[in-house]
Design an enzyme around this catalytic site. Sequence first.
Site, PDB file in Angstrom:
ATOM      1  N   HIS A 157       0.835  -1.221   0.000  1.00 10.43           N
ATOM      2  CA  HIS A 157       0.000   0.000   0.000  1.00 10.43           C
ATOM      3  C   HIS A 157       0.860   1.257   0.000  1.00 10.43           C
ATOM      4  O   HIS A 157       0.420   2.297   0.500  1.00 10.43           O
ATOM      5  CB  HIS A 157      -0.950   0.031   1.207  1.00 10.43           C
ATOM      6  CG  HIS A 157      -1.684  -1.260   1.439  1.00 10.43           C
ATOM      7  ND1 HIS A 157      -2.885  -1.564   0.850  1.00 10.43           N
ATOM      8  CD2 HIS A 157      -1.347  -2.341   2.195  1.00 10.43           C
ATOM      9  CE1 HIS A 157      -3.269  -2.755   1.236  1.00 10.43           C
ATOM     10  NE2 HIS A 157      -2.348  -3.263   2.048  1.00 10.43           N
ATOM     11  N   SER A 278      14.119  21.304 -16.727  1.00  7.26           N
ATOM     12  CA  SER A 278      12.888  22.036 -17.015  1.00  7.26           C
ATOM     13  C   SER A 278      13.247  23.321 -17.744  1.00  7.26           C
ATOM     14  O   SER A 278      14.337  23.850 -17.578  1.00  7.26           O
ATOM     15  CB  SER A 278      12.183  22.348 -15.695  1.00  7.26           C
ATOM     16  OG  SER A 278      11.421  23.531 -15.816  1.00  7.26           O
ATOM     17  N   LYS A 284      15.116  21.539 -11.464  1.00  6.46           N
ATOM     18  CA  LYS A 284      14.498  20.266 -11.828  1.00  6.46           C
ATOM     19  C   LYS A 284      15.440  19.289 -12.532  1.00  6.46           C
ATOM     20  O   LYS A 284      16.291  19.668 -13.316  1.00  6.46           O
ATOM     21  CB  LYS A 284      13.303  20.505 -12.767  1.00  6.46           C
ATOM     22  CG  LYS A 284      12.100  21.128 -12.113  1.00  6.46           C
ATOM     23  CD  LYS A 284      11.504  20.302 -11.000  1.00  6.46           C
ATOM     24  CE  LYS A 284      10.477  19.298 -11.449  1.00  6.46           C
ATOM     25  NZ  LYS A 284       9.404  19.833 -12.251  1.00  6.46           N
ATOM     26  N   GLU A 291       8.876   8.074 -17.375  1.00  6.29           N
ATOM     27  CA  GLU A 291       7.489   8.524 -17.587  1.00  6.29           C
ATOM     28  C   GLU A 291       7.008   8.146 -18.988  1.00  6.29           C
ATOM     29  O   GLU A 291       5.862   7.728 -19.175  1.00  6.29           O
ATOM     30  CB  GLU A 291       7.395  10.038 -17.390  1.00  6.29           C
ATOM     31  CG  GLU A 291       7.563  10.430 -15.935  1.00  6.29           C
ATOM     32  CD  GLU A 291       7.732  11.927 -15.734  1.00  6.29           C
ATOM     33  OE1 GLU A 291       7.185  12.715 -16.517  1.00  6.29           O
ATOM     34  OE2 GLU A 291       8.428  12.303 -14.770  1.00  6.29           O
TER      35      GLU A 291
END
Length: 459
Positions: A157, A278, A284, A291
């Site tokens: 979980h 970024s 970043k 992804e």
Amino acid sequence: MADMMWAGRFSKQVDEGVNAFNSSISFDGRMYEQDIRGSIAHATMLGDCGIISKADSKLIVGELCKISNDISDGVIELDPNAEDIHMFIEAELTKRLGDVGKRLHTSRSRNDQVAVDLRLYLRDEIADIYSLVKELAVTLLNMAREHTETIMPGYTHLQRAQPITFAHHLLAYVWMLLRDMERLKDTSKRMNYCPLGSGALAGTTYKTNRQQTSDLLGFTAPMPNSLDGVSDRDYCIELCSALSILMTHLSRFSEEIILWCSWEFKFVELDDAFATGSSIMPQKKNPDVTELIRGKTGRVNGDLVTLLTMMKGIPLAYNKDMQEDKEAIFDAVDNVKLCVKTFTPMLATMRVLKNNMRNAAARGFINATDCADYLVKKGMPFRDAYKITGTLVAQCIEEGLTLETLPIEEYKKMTDLFDNDVYEAISLETCVRERKSEGGPSPDAVREQIKLAEKALDL
Ligand code: ARG
């Protein structure tokens, strides 16, 4: 516009729009080498069976080889106006050999031709994907060897659950990939039957030798039923489903890496060559590769649904719907290859931040099960031990302590079974070392697992 091959039956040229709509050469052109291989086997068989003369057969085979080289060397280009790669190559052959070229299509249809091409093409692609997946599994195995003592939290979980090692975590993926490899091999084995000679649907009146073409092309045997031969696309569906499962594994792993790269976890740091910045936020470092893999998994699943849906309502035998098989399966194959090729070096160069993993494992009462087990080993029933430990955890949370820092007096207030040796029993190292059941995370058990994985990977 040039006459179509079927000009005899028609009194008009096909509408240009329809022609473009029907054409598949923009995507089946990539099978030119397989189409020529199939035609060479067919022409050889026609010559050997006396259906065409040996001399014609030789001329056709020789010219097909030249066409193949001319395409790969860029001497000729695929004609985007051709209906498909099969028509293009036959037209090119006829352009070069005249009447002799026109004999190639004797006792054959594009229906068995396309079926054989696609099987040959996907057979090669499966072999490529298999090696790429194996390379990924070996990379993970090598990383696992380095991390048999690297303690990290195991989760359920997404809550810290029990301590494991990074090697243990990596090996979970090795086993998934090994199953993917088995599935690919299995798909390849089942699809390796030769549809050539099925004709349009009902075989042929010529005395052909299907065994010969099957042997020449390296198939296990000719397909036993000509209707099935031209209309079976199980192998596309099966391959795509194996690829979807493989992508699911890569996607789950990607999701974990995305989490691990976040400041909240900081378990790993990607090499600069495998991350992106970024355009606006200077701080970043984004895990774009993972992804994209997660994103492309949806795309491959879509390809599988395309294939299943395409097939579910079409009567035997060939229907033009089936031309849609290629874009879907090619898309799946191309994207899976891209993903695996990028994922492997990304993992191999990723920095593992062991201290952060260990620190995360040291919080979150990850040793609570072991604390309860300590009491069980001293004779207490598990349920009672569970309850006492739960009370202690609640007390620690209340007082800002951990089970490691809770004084022994507090333990003893719950039961006399607690002694000073409890601290040793609940230390992270003990918790991991003692989980030595088969398949468990203890360094010894993991080393055994590594041996099993080496064997499964034929190392
Ligand atoms: N381009 C077609 C395909 O990909 C080849 C087979 C065409 N056969 C036919 N009867 N129209 O399926």
